[in-house]
Design an enzyme around this catalytic site. Structure first.
Site, PDB file in Angstrom:
ATOM      1  N   GLY A  18       0.850  -1.199   0.000  1.00 46.24           N
ATOM      2  CA  GLY A  18       0.000   0.000   0.000  1.00 46.24           C
ATOM      3  C   GLY A  18       0.878   1.238   0.000  1.00 46.24           C
ATOM      4  O   GLY A  18       1.975   1.219   0.555  1.00 46.24           O
ATOM      5  N   ARG A  80       0.132  -4.987  -4.838  1.00 48.09           N
ATOM      6  CA  ARG A  80       0.386  -6.071  -3.878  1.00 48.09           C
ATOM      7  C   ARG A  80       0.727  -7.370  -4.607  1.00 48.09           C
ATOM      8  O   ARG A  80       0.389  -8.449  -4.143  1.00 48.09           O
ATOM      9  CB  ARG A  80      -0.835  -6.263  -2.977  1.00 48.09           C
ATOM     10  CG  ARG A  80      -1.101  -5.086  -2.057  1.00 48.09           C
ATOM     11  CD  ARG A  80      -2.015  -5.448  -0.920  1.00 48.09           C
ATOM     12  NE  ARG A  80      -2.368  -4.287  -0.131  1.00 48.09           N
ATOM     13  CZ  ARG A  80      -1.635  -3.799   0.858  1.00 48.09           C
ATOM     14  NH1 ARG A  80      -0.515  -4.396   1.197  1.00 48.09           N
ATOM     15  NH2 ARG A  80      -2.038  -2.732   1.529  1.00 48.09           N
ATOM     16  N   ASP A 111       6.339  -5.674   5.227  1.00 45.23           N
ATOM     17  CA  ASP A 111       6.876  -7.032   5.423  1.00 45.23           C
ATOM     18  C   ASP A 111       6.701  -7.932   4.203  1.00 45.23           C
ATOM     19  O   ASP A 111       7.567  -8.756   3.915  1.00 45.23           O
ATOM     20  CB  ASP A 111       6.330  -7.681   6.701  1.00 45.23           C
ATOM     21  CG  ASP A 111       4.839  -7.522   6.870  1.00 45.23           C
ATOM     22  OD1 ASP A 111       4.187  -6.979   5.954  1.00 45.23           O
ATOM     23  OD2 ASP A 111       4.314  -7.943   7.923  1.00 45.23           O
ATOM     24  N   THR A 133       5.424   1.347   6.132  1.00 42.39           N
ATOM     25  CA  THR A 133       4.043   0.950   6.426  1.00 42.39           C
ATOM     26  C   THR A 133       3.413   1.997   7.331  1.00 42.39           C
ATOM     27  O   THR A 133       4.047   2.434   8.305  1.00 42.39           O
ATOM     28  CB  THR A 133       3.919  -0.432   7.114  1.00 42.39           C
ATOM     29  OG1 THR A 133       2.615  -0.528   7.696  1.00 42.39           O
ATOM     30  CG2 THR A 133       4.944  -0.672   8.195  1.00 42.39           C
ATOM     31  N   ASP A 135       1.145   1.320   9.223  1.00 38.97           N
ATOM     32  CA  ASP A 135       0.764   0.592  10.440  1.00 38.97           C
ATOM     33  C   ASP A 135       1.861   0.653  11.517  1.00 38.97           C
ATOM     34  O   ASP A 135       1.599   0.359  12.680  1.00 38.97           O
ATOM     35  CB  ASP A 135       0.491  -0.883  10.124  1.00 38.97           C
ATOM     36  CG  ASP A 135      -0.752  -1.072   9.266  1.00 38.97           C
ATOM     37  OD1 ASP A 135      -1.366  -0.058   8.883  1.00 38.97           O
ATOM     38  OD2 ASP A 135      -1.097  -2.228   8.969  1.00 38.97           O
ATOM     39  N   ASP A 137       4.332  -1.337  12.118  1.00 40.00           N
ATOM     40  CA  ASP A 137       4.405  -2.612  12.836  1.00 40.00           C
ATOM     41  C   ASP A 137       5.592  -3.495  12.445  1.00 40.00           C
ATOM     42  O   ASP A 137       5.564  -4.701  12.685  1.00 40.00           O
ATOM     43  CB  ASP A 137       3.090  -3.395  12.641  1.00 40.00           C
ATOM     44  CG  ASP A 137       2.827  -3.751  11.189  1.00 40.00           C
ATOM     45  OD1 ASP A 137       3.588  -3.281  10.317  1.00 40.00           O
ATOM     46  OD2 ASP A 137       1.865  -4.491  10.921  1.00 40.00           O
ATOM     47  N   MET A 177      -7.000   2.049  10.323  1.00 37.39           N
ATOM     48  CA  MET A 177      -6.197   0.935   9.803  1.00 37.39           C
ATOM     49  C   MET A 177      -5.331   0.351  10.922  1.00 37.39           C
ATOM     50  O   MET A 177      -5.209   0.943  12.003  1.00 37.39           O
ATOM     51  CB  MET A 177      -5.364   1.385   8.616  1.00 37.39           C
ATOM     52  CG  MET A 177      -6.199   1.529   7.352  1.00 37.39           C
ATOM     53  SD  MET A 177      -5.185   1.902   5.923  1.00 37.39           S
ATOM     54  CE  MET A 177      -6.384   1.735   4.596  1.00 37.39           C
ATOM     55  N   ARG A 179      -3.503  -3.687  10.921  1.00 36.52           N
ATOM     56  CA  ARG A 179      -3.844  -5.103  10.734  1.00 36.52           C
ATOM     57  C   ARG A 179      -3.415  -5.969  11.927  1.00 36.52           C
ATOM     58  O   ARG A 179      -4.248  -6.608  12.555  1.00 36.52           O
ATOM     59  CB  ARG A 179      -3.146  -5.591   9.464  1.00 36.52           C
ATOM     60  CG  ARG A 179      -3.280  -7.035   9.164  1.00 36.52           C
ATOM     61  CD  ARG A 179      -2.533  -7.370   7.908  1.00 36.52           C
ATOM     62  NE  ARG A 179      -3.125  -6.736   6.747  1.00 36.52           N
ATOM     63  CZ  ARG A 179      -4.227  -7.171   6.150  1.00 36.52           C
ATOM     64  NH1 ARG A 179      -4.847  -8.237   6.608  1.00 36.52           N
ATOM     65  NH2 ARG A 179      -4.693  -6.555   5.095  1.00 36.52           N
ATOM     66  N   GLU A 230      -8.829  -1.939  12.549  1.00 35.02           N
ATOM     67  CA  GLU A 230      -9.519  -2.852  11.624  1.00 35.02           C
ATOM     68  C   GLU A 230      -9.161  -4.323  11.872  1.00 35.02           C
ATOM     69  O   GLU A 230      -9.914  -5.221  11.525  1.00 35.02           O
ATOM     70  CB  GLU A 230      -9.180  -2.487  10.184  1.00 35.02           C
ATOM     71  CG  GLU A 230      -7.696  -2.638   9.887  1.00 35.02           C
ATOM     72  CD  GLU A 230      -7.296  -2.281   8.474  1.00 35.02           C
ATOM     73  OE1 GLU A 230      -8.160  -1.982   7.645  1.00 35.02           O
ATOM     74  OE2 GLU A 230      -6.075  -2.319   8.219  1.00 35.02           O
ATOM     75  N   HIS A 282      -8.722   4.707   3.590  1.00 36.89           N
ATOM     76  CA  HIS A 282      -7.562   5.226   2.850  1.00 36.89           C
ATOM     77  C   HIS A 282      -7.333   6.718   3.026  1.00 36.89           C
ATOM     78  O   HIS A 282      -6.294   7.226   2.594  1.00 36.89           O
ATOM     79  CB  HIS A 282      -7.691   4.847   1.372  1.00 36.89           C
ATOM     80  CG  HIS A 282      -7.640   3.365   1.177  1.00 36.89           C
ATOM     81  ND1 HIS A 282      -8.751   2.567   1.307  1.00 36.89           N
ATOM     82  CD2 HIS A 282      -6.602   2.533   0.935  1.00 36.89           C
ATOM     83  CE1 HIS A 282      -8.404   1.302   1.127  1.00 36.89           C
ATOM     84  NE2 HIS A 282      -7.107   1.255   0.903  1.00 36.89           N
TER      85      HIS A 282
HETATM   86  O1  F6P Z   1      -0.614  -2.529   4.931  1.00 40.30           O
HETATM   87  C1  F6P Z   1      -0.943  -1.225   5.201  1.00 40.30           C
HETATM   88  C2  F6P Z   1      -2.428  -1.007   5.107  1.00 40.30           C
HETATM   89  O2  F6P Z   1      -2.604   0.371   5.124  1.00 40.30           O
HETATM   90  C3  F6P Z   1      -3.231  -1.730   6.206  1.00 40.30           C
HETATM   91  O3  F6P Z   1      -3.373  -0.997   7.369  1.00 40.30           O
HETATM   92  C4  F6P Z   1      -4.539  -1.983   5.518  1.00 40.30           C
HETATM   93  O4  F6P Z   1      -5.168  -3.132   6.038  1.00 40.30           O
HETATM   94  C5  F6P Z   1      -4.153  -2.207   4.126  1.00 40.30           C
HETATM   95  O5  F6P Z   1      -2.975  -1.481   3.895  1.00 40.30           O
HETATM   96  C6  F6P Z   1      -5.213  -1.810   3.115  1.00 40.30           C
HETATM   97  O6  F6P Z   1      -4.772  -2.210   1.876  1.00 40.30           O
HETATM   98  P1  F6P Z   1      -5.446  -1.912   0.500  1.00 40.30           P
HETATM   99  O7  F6P Z   1      -5.005  -0.556   0.080  1.00 40.30           O
HETATM  100  O8  F6P Z   1      -4.912  -2.976  -0.385  1.00 40.30           O
HETATM  101  O9  F6P Z   1      -6.923  -1.952   0.693  1.00 40.30           O
END
Ligand code: F6P
Length: 355
Positions: A18, A80, A111, A133, A135, A137, A177, A179, A230, A282
């Site tokens: 992302g 992805r 990761d 990221t 996140d 994490d 967000m 995960r 989430e 987003h």
């Molecule tokens: O991996 C980062 C992240 O922002 C997560 O927090 C979230 O679950 C995911 O991307 C959302 O991904 P996408 O843009 O593919 O919906």
């Protein structure tokens, strides 16, 4: 611009996973440092997809990157795509690097992206990783760029929601967000004055949330703001389908869970309070990066090129304290960096106390 006289070698760059605010600053850092040392930089489109499909963005020059650190998204595009789910994915990447005269690769990602970078390193590719990221994490670094922008975006929305929740005597559930780790919920929730924060680190009990809503009502506080990650899961119920949709890296597509909506229904049923939900989604990673993310991005980009120049591959640049250091990719990807127990205790002091 000083060129050291080294043979003009070329560094390929990709941005995977992302997008995160600060990615363009990283790209700028890479290009400026690379050019100073006499390297060319070739961008590939949309992460691993671009390398597999030999889809070149083009050579990145100084003029092009001059102002990009102030912009959101990634000029290279992201995806992805998992090369190891594609027939001969690894071979295609290696071929593409060779065909385009790329001696080195810098992969910017989380990761999943860096896991692929590590496999490519083991297959002989001269690769350096840069952690990314929103996140926050990744265990191999104290923080990642993009997180600061995301918490500030979320904090502003959470804070603003107080006025509408209060005006209508409502409970508002805000899904952010996060995960595997609740850093985003924790920091944006605390800073935005949430009354209850739910993290993936600890299964949540709907009763405890409803008790807080009722207690606030008894104290003539007719509204509550609940922030939920989430990736959080309830203690007692199985709210989600047995067969959930997954992306190419095997991650559940969390937005399909409608977590906040499930929680709204439970709160309304158990407390009678009118309840709404907002999924920030987003909006948290869209738009311009904060000053912190811009500067961190530039620094990481520069240090990644330093590693290339030292022939030090299979490494990731990372943040330790206020310094940029390095760590082996394998070590950096061992586990997720989750919110520690002490921080959860601290959070509860502010979110479950009798305000
Ligand atoms: O991996 C980062 C992240 O922002 C997560 O927090 C979230 O679950 C995911 O991307 C959302 O991904 P996408 O843009 O593919 O919906």
């Amino acid at each position: 611009m000083t060129i050291t006289g080294k043979k003009q070698k070329q560094i390929a760059v990709i941005t995977g996973g992302g997008d995160a605010p600060g990615l363009n600053a990283v790209i700028k850092g890479i290009v400026i440092k690379a050019k100073t040392l006499g390297y060319d930089v070739l961008g590939f489109k949309q992460g691993w997809k671009g390398l597999i499909e030999d889809s070149v963005y083009g050579k990145l020059d100084l003029d092009e990157v001059e102002n990009i650190h102030m912009t959101g998204g990634t000029i290279l595009g992201a995806s992805r795509t998992n090369p190891y789910q594609i027939d001969k994915g690894e071979e295609k990447i290696i071929e593409s690097l060779k065909k385009n005269n790329c001696d080195y690769l810098i992969a910017i990602g989380g990761d999943d992206t860096l896991g692929v970078a590590n496999k490519l390193y083991k297959a002989g590719v001269k690769v350096v990783g840069i952690p990314k990221t929103i996140d926050n994490d990744l265990s191999g670094t104290d923080c990642t760029f993009g997180f600061d922008t995301a918490i500030n975006r979320a904090m502003e929305q959470i804070e603003n929601l107080h006025t509408t929740a209060k005006s209508h005597d409502r409970v508002i559930v805000v899904e952010v967000m996060g995960r595997h780790a609740g850093w985003l919920a924790l920091d944006s929730g605390l800073a935005g004055g949430a009354h209850y924060i739910i993290l993936p680190e600890e299964k949540f009990d709907v009763k405890s949330i409803c008790d807080l809503v009722k207690k606030r009502k008894e104290d003539n506080k007719n509204y509550s703001i609940i922030v939920i990650s989430e990736g959080a899961k309830p203690v007692d119920d199985n709210w989600f389908e047995d067969e959930e949709e997954k992306d190419s890296f095997g991650n559940v597509v969390l937005k399909k869970r409608n977590l906040a909506n499930h929680l709204v229904k439970e709160i309304e049923k158990r407390t009678g309070a009118e309840t709404r939900h907002v999924v920030l989604g987003h909006t948290q990673r869209a738009g311009k990066p904060t000053a912190f993310d811009r500067v961190l991005g530039l620094r990481l980009g520069v240090e990644a090129v330093e590693l290339v120049d030292k022939n030090d591959f299979g490494k990731m640049v990372n943040v330790r304290g206020t310094e940029i250091q390095t760590v082996d990719l394998s070590e950096a990807l061992e586990k997720n960096r989750v919110v520690p127990v002490e921080r959860i205790k601290h959070m509860k002091l502010f979110t479950r106390s009798p305000f």
